[in-house]
Design a protein around this motif. Structure first.
Motif, PDB file in Angstrom:
ATOM      1  N   SER A   1       0.856  -1.189   0.000  1.00  0.00           N
ATOM      2  CA  SER A   1       0.000   0.000   0.000  1.00  0.00           C
ATOM      3  C   SER A   1       0.889   1.236   0.000  1.00  0.00           C
ATOM      4  O   SER A   1       2.024   1.206   0.490  1.00  0.00           O
ATOM      5  CB  SER A   1      -0.925   0.010   1.215  1.00  0.00           C
ATOM      6  OG  SER A   1      -0.178  -0.017   2.420  1.00  0.00           O
ATOM      7  N   VAL A   2       0.377   2.340  -0.569  1.00  0.00           N
ATOM      8  CA  VAL A   2       1.195   3.538  -0.791  1.00  0.00           C
ATOM      9  C   VAL A   2       0.477   4.781  -0.296  1.00  0.00           C
ATOM     10  O   VAL A   2      -0.690   5.015  -0.621  1.00  0.00           O
ATOM     11  CB  VAL A   2       1.522   3.702  -2.287  1.00  0.00           C
ATOM     12  CG1 VAL A   2       2.247   5.027  -2.545  1.00  0.00           C
ATOM     13  CG2 VAL A   2       2.374   2.542  -2.780  1.00  0.00           C
TER      14      VAL A   2
ATOM     15  N   ASP B   1       2.257   1.233   3.758  1.00  0.00           N
ATOM     16  CA  ASP B   1       3.528   0.497   3.752  1.00  0.00           C
ATOM     17  C   ASP B   1       4.673   1.341   3.210  1.00  0.00           C
ATOM     18  O   ASP B   1       5.791   1.301   3.723  1.00  0.00           O
ATOM     19  CB  ASP B   1       3.409  -0.769   2.891  1.00  0.00           C
ATOM     20  CG  ASP B   1       2.340  -1.720   3.371  1.00  0.00           C
ATOM     21  OD1 ASP B   1       2.077  -1.742   4.585  1.00  0.00           O
ATOM     22  OD2 ASP B   1       1.763  -2.440   2.526  1.00  0.00           O
ATOM     23  N   TYR B   2       4.388   2.088   2.142  1.00  0.00           N
ATOM     24  CA  TYR B   2       5.420   2.900   1.492  1.00  0.00           C
ATOM     25  C   TYR B   2       4.922   4.336   1.343  1.00  0.00           C
ATOM     26  O   TYR B   2       3.718   4.585   1.224  1.00  0.00           O
ATOM     27  CB  TYR B   2       5.780   2.336   0.113  1.00  0.00           C
ATOM     28  CG  TYR B   2       6.642   1.095   0.203  1.00  0.00           C
ATOM     29  CD1 TYR B   2       8.030   1.161   0.096  1.00  0.00           C
ATOM     30  CD2 TYR B   2       6.054  -0.151   0.420  1.00  0.00           C
ATOM     31  CE1 TYR B   2       8.819   0.025   0.193  1.00  0.00           C
ATOM     32  CE2 TYR B   2       6.840  -1.299   0.522  1.00  0.00           C
ATOM     33  CZ  TYR B   2       8.220  -1.202   0.410  1.00  0.00           C
ATOM     34  OH  TYR B   2       9.004  -2.328   0.522  1.00  0.00           O
ATOM     35  N   LEU B   3       5.895   5.253   1.326  1.00  0.00           N
ATOM     36  CA  LEU B   3       5.612   6.669   1.182  1.00  0.00           C
ATOM     37  C   LEU B   3       6.128   7.127  -0.179  1.00  0.00           C
ATOM     38  O   LEU B   3       7.278   6.847  -0.537  1.00  0.00           O
ATOM     39  CB  LEU B   3       6.295   7.471   2.290  1.00  0.00           C
ATOM     40  CG  LEU B   3       6.040   6.981   3.724  1.00  0.00           C
ATOM     41  CD1 LEU B   3       6.922   7.746   4.712  1.00  0.00           C
ATOM     42  CD2 LEU B   3       4.571   7.131   4.080  1.00  0.00           C
ATOM     43  N   MET B   4       5.279   7.811  -0.903  1.00  0.00           N
ATOM     44  CA  MET B   4       5.643   8.303  -2.230  1.00  0.00           C
ATOM     45  C   MET B   4       5.499   9.818  -2.257  1.00  0.00           C
ATOM     46  O   MET B   4       4.536  10.358  -1.724  1.00  0.00           O
ATOM     47  CB  MET B   4       4.724   7.679  -3.288  1.00  0.00           C
ATOM     48  CG  MET B   4       4.978   8.164  -4.712  1.00  0.00           C
ATOM     49  SD  MET B   4       3.842   7.351  -5.881  1.00  0.00           S
ATOM     50  CE  MET B   4       4.434   8.008  -7.429  1.00  0.00           C
ATOM     51  N   TRP B   5       6.448  10.505  -2.856  1.00  0.00           N
ATOM     52  CA  TRP B   5       6.363  11.951  -2.953  1.00  0.00           C
ATOM     53  C   TRP B   5       6.267  12.387  -4.415  1.00  0.00           C
ATOM     54  O   TRP B   5       6.802  11.750  -5.313  1.00  0.00           O
ATOM     55  CB  TRP B   5       7.564  12.642  -2.284  1.00  0.00           C
ATOM     56  CG  TRP B   5       8.871  12.417  -2.988  1.00  0.00           C
ATOM     57  CD1 TRP B   5       9.730  11.374  -2.811  1.00  0.00           C
ATOM     58  CD2 TRP B   5       9.469  13.255  -3.990  1.00  0.00           C
ATOM     59  NE1 TRP B   5      10.816  11.502  -3.636  1.00  0.00           N
ATOM     60  CE2 TRP B   5      10.679  12.645  -4.372  1.00  0.00           C
ATOM     61  CE3 TRP B   5       9.086  14.452  -4.591  1.00  0.00           C
ATOM     62  CZ2 TRP B   5      11.531  13.200  -5.327  1.00  0.00           C
ATOM     63  CZ3 TRP B   5       9.925  15.003  -5.555  1.00  0.00           C
ATOM     64  CH2 TRP B   5      11.123  14.386  -5.909  1.00  0.00           C
ATOM     65  N   LEU B   6       5.558  13.455  -4.650  1.00  0.00           N
ATOM     66  CA  LEU B   6       5.460  14.103  -5.949  1.00  0.00           C
ATOM     67  C   LEU B   6       5.398  15.605  -5.732  1.00  0.00           C
ATOM     68  O   LEU B   6       5.008  16.064  -4.655  1.00  0.00           O
ATOM     69  CB  LEU B   6       4.195  13.675  -6.701  1.00  0.00           C
ATOM     70  CG  LEU B   6       4.082  12.250  -7.233  1.00  0.00           C
ATOM     71  CD1 LEU B   6       2.673  12.020  -7.793  1.00  0.00           C
ATOM     72  CD2 LEU B   6       5.124  11.978  -8.305  1.00  0.00           C
TER      73      LEU B   6
ATOM     74  N   LEU C   1       9.740   6.086  -3.866  1.00  0.00           N
ATOM     75  CA  LEU C   1       9.015   5.389  -2.803  1.00  0.00           C
ATOM     76  C   LEU C   1      10.019   4.947  -1.751  1.00  0.00           C
ATOM     77  O   LEU C   1      11.106   4.451  -2.095  1.00  0.00           O
ATOM     78  CB  LEU C   1       8.300   4.139  -3.331  1.00  0.00           C
ATOM     79  CG  LEU C   1       6.872   4.268  -3.851  1.00  0.00           C
ATOM     80  CD1 LEU C   1       6.896   4.960  -5.207  1.00  0.00           C
ATOM     81  CD2 LEU C   1       6.221   2.896  -3.968  1.00  0.00           C
ATOM     82  N   VAL C   2       9.657   5.129  -0.487  1.00  0.00           N
ATOM     83  CA  VAL C   2      10.511   4.645   0.599  1.00  0.00           C
ATOM     84  C   VAL C   2       9.655   3.895   1.606  1.00  0.00           C
ATOM     85  O   VAL C   2       8.479   4.202   1.791  1.00  0.00           O
ATOM     86  CB  VAL C   2      11.264   5.794   1.305  1.00  0.00           C
ATOM     87  CG1 VAL C   2      12.224   6.482   0.349  1.00  0.00           C
ATOM     88  CG2 VAL C   2      10.291   6.798   1.914  1.00  0.00           C
ATOM     89  N   LYS C   3      10.259   2.914   2.220  1.00  0.00           N
ATOM     90  CA  LYS C   3       9.533   2.134   3.214  1.00  0.00           C
ATOM     91  C   LYS C   3       9.156   3.030   4.390  1.00  0.00           C
ATOM     92  O   LYS C   3       9.954   3.853   4.857  1.00  0.00           O
ATOM     93  CB  LYS C   3      10.383   0.952   3.688  1.00  0.00           C
ATOM     94  CG  LYS C   3       9.675   0.021   4.648  1.00  0.00           C
ATOM     95  CD  LYS C   3      10.421  -1.288   4.822  1.00  0.00           C
ATOM     96  CE  LYS C   3      10.200  -2.201   3.623  1.00  0.00           C
ATOM     97  NZ  LYS C   3      10.790  -3.556   3.837  1.00  0.00           N
TER      98      LYS C   3
END
Length: 367
Positions: free
Chosen positions: A3-4, A76-81, A132-134
């Motif tokens: 999941s993100v 679960d994971y972090l995403m940046w934009l 993406l980072v944990k």
């Protein structure tokens, strides 16, 4: 399947935020929007996609704001934009596939970032970013400007392409202002900050100081090799700006010491000699560019044209100047394969046709 959480910082982005969130809504399980002081409808746009909207007082520190956004993610994971980024339709499909297959021990996912495009929309400038980072508290942004999450642990390289589709010019002085504030306050510049400070000075035509800062970066023992190679090119541009052509050439040649030559450096060397009418030397370096190493998985800034169209069309010009018209035509046709429909190639083709038919001498306007 992982999941993100999409974690973004925004300010006065009403024109582009909806476009960004619309492109990524099918792939993000959670959207975190941190507003740093918008005066427009940015929050209203964000509210159409998420109720997780937070305020953060802007402190001239991108990492502080971004890390606050990461702290709000729960998946679960972090995403940046950035607000002016988009996930193209094909990338969205690839992202959904990535979520299904990503190894569970992955710490960081690198993704290609396209930031410049030609008239047809094809990417001309790309580099990999940690995207993406944990979500385990171990990964944070560093740097007040040109912030980065240092990749560590198990790194996965994905082909999911993110596009930076900027609208408007923004605050072109902001980054330099932050670096100058750091300098005024006596804050420590790590090697990465020195490199980007030098680039900002160059872009603001502060050539002499830019060269000094880039020299300081290159004298550090811990610089990243791709930044070192690029810094020699940026330093050369500074020296061109101060009229010190010999030192500019020396800086470009210094870049050859770090690794096998990159296409960007080879093209810069080719241009140096071509601008001075030294066409044999120029042709040598442009030929090297055509076979140069493209550091695709290193995170380096890659100018795609430096590995195809630019050296080919430049070799066309060099060999025309040298009177080797057959080679000139061959390289013009090669350039066309890299940029189908190129106006330059079309004009050159007509020039060669005329020259063959009526014995016309070299046209000084050949491209």
């Amino acid at each position: 399947m992982i999941s993100v959480s999409l974690c973004m910082i925004v300010r006065d982005e009403e024109e582009v935020l909806g476009r960004c969130l619309e492109s990524v809504k099918s792939t993000a399980d959670e959207m975190i929007i941190v507003d740093t002081g918008s005066q427009d409808r940015t929050k209203e746009v964000a509210a159409q996609y998420t109720d997780k909207i937070y305020d953060f007082e802007w402190k001239e520190d991108f990492s502080a704001a971004r890390n606050f956004s990461l702290s709000k993610g729960t998946k679960d994971y972090l995403m940046w934009l950035d607000a002016d980024d988009i996930l193209p339709e094909e990338s969205a499909a690839a992202m959904l596939e990535l979520k299904q297959k990503l190894p569970c021990d992955t710490d960081v996912v690198m993704m290609p970032y396209a930031v410049a495009f030609d008239a047809s929309g094809k990417s001309t400038f790309t580099y990999d970013r940690e995207r993406l980072v944990k979500n385990n508290g171990a990964f944070l942004f560093r740097g007040r400007v040109h912030e980065v999450i240092p990749p560590a642990g198990n790194i996965y390289y994905s082909d999911v392409l993110i596009e930076h589709r900027k609208i408007g010019s923004g605050d072109g002085d902001r980054n330099l202002r932050i670096y100058q504030d750091m300098e005024k306050k006596g804050e420590y510049f790590d090697s990465r900050s020195l490199y980007y400070y030098g680039r900002e000075l160059l872009s603001h035509r502060e050539y002499e100081k830019g060269a000094q800062v880039l020299r300081s970066f290159l004298d550090r023992p811990d610089g990243w090799v791709e930044n070192q190679i690029d810094a020699t090119r940026q330093m050369a541009y500074c020296f061109y700006g101060t009229g010190e052509e010999g030192r500019a050439l020396g800086a470009l040649l210094e870049g050859l010491a770090y690794d096998v030559p990159r296409g960007e450096t080879c093209c810069d060397l080719g241009r140096h000699f071509m601008d001075r009418g030294q066409y044999e030397q120029a042709a040598y370096w442009y030929r090297q560019a055509l076979s140069a190493k493209k550091a695709e998985r290193s995170g380096a800034f890659i100018t795609e044209d430096c590995y195809g169209y630019l050296p080919a069309i430049s070799l066309c010009v060099c060999y025309d100047r040298l009177g080797e018209y057959g080679l000139a035509e061959e390289y013009n046709e090669l350039a066309e394969t890299f940029s189908p429909g190129s106006d330059y190639c079309r004009v050159n083709r007509e020039y060669f046709r005329r020259r063959r038919s009526d014995g016309q001498k070299r046209d000084p306007n050949i491209h």
